[in-house]
Design a protein around this motif. Structure first.
Motif, PDB file in Angstrom:
ATOM      1  N   GLU A 116       0.832  -1.200   0.000  1.00 51.91           N
ATOM      2  CA  GLU A 116       0.000   0.000   0.000  1.00 51.91           C
ATOM      3  C   GLU A 116       0.870   1.256   0.000  1.00 51.91           C
ATOM      4  O   GLU A 116       0.591   2.221  -0.694  1.00 51.91           O
ATOM      5  CB  GLU A 116      -0.917  -0.014   1.225  1.00 51.91           C
ATOM      6  N   GLU A 117       1.946   1.214   0.769  1.00 57.10           N
ATOM      7  CA  GLU A 117       2.868   2.346   0.814  1.00 57.10           C
ATOM      8  C   GLU A 117       3.559   2.547  -0.530  1.00 57.10           C
ATOM      9  O   GLU A 117       3.744   3.674  -0.984  1.00 57.10           O
ATOM     10  CB  GLU A 117       3.900   2.102   1.912  1.00 57.10           C
ATOM     11  N   ASP A 118       3.935   1.448  -1.182  1.00 58.79           N
ATOM     12  CA  ASP A 118       4.581   1.541  -2.486  1.00 58.79           C
ATOM     13  C   ASP A 118       3.614   2.042  -3.557  1.00 58.79           C
ATOM     14  O   ASP A 118       4.029   2.665  -4.529  1.00 58.79           O
ATOM     15  CB  ASP A 118       5.157   0.184  -2.904  1.00 58.79           C
ATOM     16  N   ALA A 119       2.335   1.756  -3.391  1.00 60.19           N
ATOM     17  CA  ALA A 119       1.353   2.214  -4.369  1.00 60.19           C
ATOM     18  C   ALA A 119       1.236   3.735  -4.350  1.00 60.19           C
ATOM     19  O   ALA A 119       0.954   4.357  -5.381  1.00 60.19           O
ATOM     20  CB  ALA A 119       0.004   1.570  -4.091  1.00 60.19           C
ATOM     21  N   ASP A 120       1.452   4.344  -3.194  1.00 58.85           N
ATOM     22  CA  ASP A 120       1.375   5.801  -3.079  1.00 58.85           C
ATOM     23  C   ASP A 120       2.642   6.498  -3.543  1.00 58.85           C
ATOM     24  O   ASP A 120       2.692   7.716  -3.612  1.00 58.85           O
ATOM     25  CB  ASP A 120       1.089   6.195  -1.622  1.00 58.85           C
ATOM     26  N   CYS A 121       3.669   5.750  -3.863  1.00 54.37           N
ATOM     27  CA  CYS A 121       4.952   6.329  -4.250  1.00 54.37           C
ATOM     28  C   CYS A 121       4.834   6.980  -5.629  1.00 54.37           C
ATOM     29  O   CYS A 121       4.340   6.384  -6.579  1.00 54.37           O
ATOM     30  CB  CYS A 121       6.027   5.236  -4.271  1.00 54.37           C
ATOM     31  N   THR A 122       5.315   8.203  -5.721  1.00 54.61           N
ATOM     32  CA  THR A 122       5.256   8.918  -6.999  1.00 54.61           C
ATOM     33  C   THR A 122       6.612   9.021  -7.658  1.00 54.61           C
ATOM     34  O   THR A 122       6.714   9.508  -8.780  1.00 54.61           O
ATOM     35  CB  THR A 122       4.702  10.336  -6.783  1.00 54.61           C
ATOM     36  N   PHE A 123       7.659   8.592  -7.006  1.00 60.87           N
ATOM     37  CA  PHE A 123       8.999   8.681  -7.561  1.00 60.87           C
ATOM     38  C   PHE A 123       9.264   7.483  -8.454  1.00 60.87           C
ATOM     39  O   PHE A 123       9.209   6.341  -8.011  1.00 60.87           O
ATOM     40  CB  PHE A 123      10.043   8.733  -6.437  1.00 60.87           C
ATOM     41  N   HIS A 124       9.519   7.725  -9.721  1.00 61.40           N
ATOM     42  CA  HIS A 124       9.828   6.674 -10.683  1.00 61.40           C
ATOM     43  C   HIS A 124      11.087   7.082 -11.423  1.00 61.40           C
ATOM     44  O   HIS A 124      11.020   7.859 -12.382  1.00 61.40           O
ATOM     45  CB  HIS A 124       8.672   6.461 -11.669  1.00 61.40           C
ATOM     46  N   PRO A 125      12.261   6.631 -10.990  1.00 65.85           N
ATOM     47  CA  PRO A 125      13.514   7.068 -11.617  1.00 65.85           C
ATOM     48  C   PRO A 125      13.659   6.517 -13.034  1.00 65.85           C
ATOM     49  O   PRO A 125      13.177   5.437 -13.347  1.00 65.85           O
ATOM     50  CB  PRO A 125      14.588   6.488 -10.705  1.00 65.85           C
TER      51      PRO A 125
END
Length: 152
Positions: A76-85
């Motif tokens: 769930e925490e990773d789903a909210d991540c907006t950083f995509h290098p």
């Protein structure tokens, strides 16, 4: 009264142990005293083996549930991540080589280096053949190595 008689009959039937030879079951393990002591020492005081197995099962089940909740929270925490290098490949490496196994890439890299190696024939002579090179020591330069003095 009927229930009481049934319970007493059941108790009497359970108390009578059939002879193993009659059943064809002749295996009887020999458990040494050391094994009995080891088993007794491994148990916690005041509990029998079945209670221990039950509590171990409950602990394993609780551990599995906690692992599952941790994993769900991380997802769930990773789903909210907006950083995509954006990762660019090394220069000179095409996309097809990244699909190759590592040993194949290493072999191809070494082969490419060997084929692109500069040889003496490609460069030609560095010093002209008309002027022979004669080493000369003029004594002006001093070099110390390992506690010894060298004049160059």
């Amino acid at each position: 009264e009927r229930l009481y008689r049934q319970a007493m009959d059941l108790k009497a039937r359970r108390s009578v142990h059939p002879d193993p030879a009659d059943l064809g079951c002749t295996f009887s393990p020999e458990i040494s005293e050391a094994s009995r002591l080891l088993n007794k020492n491994m148990r916690r005081a005041g509990t029998n083996r079945f209670e221990e197995m039950y509590t171990e099962g409950l602990l394993r089940q609780k551990h599995r549930q906690s692992e599952a909740t941790k994993k769900a929270e991380e997802e769930e925490e990773d789903a909210d991540c907006t950083f995509h290098p954006t990762i660019t490949p090394w220069p000179g490496i095409d996309a097809s080589s990244s699909q190759m196994p590592v040993h194949e890439r290493l072999y191809a890299n070494a082969f490419n280096r060997m084929t692109s190696r500069v040889t003496d024939d490609d460069v030609g002579p560095i010093v002209s053949a008309a002027e022979p090179v004669v080493p000369a020591v003029d004594g002006t330069r001093r070099y110390v190595q390992g506690g010894e003095l060298y004049l160059i």
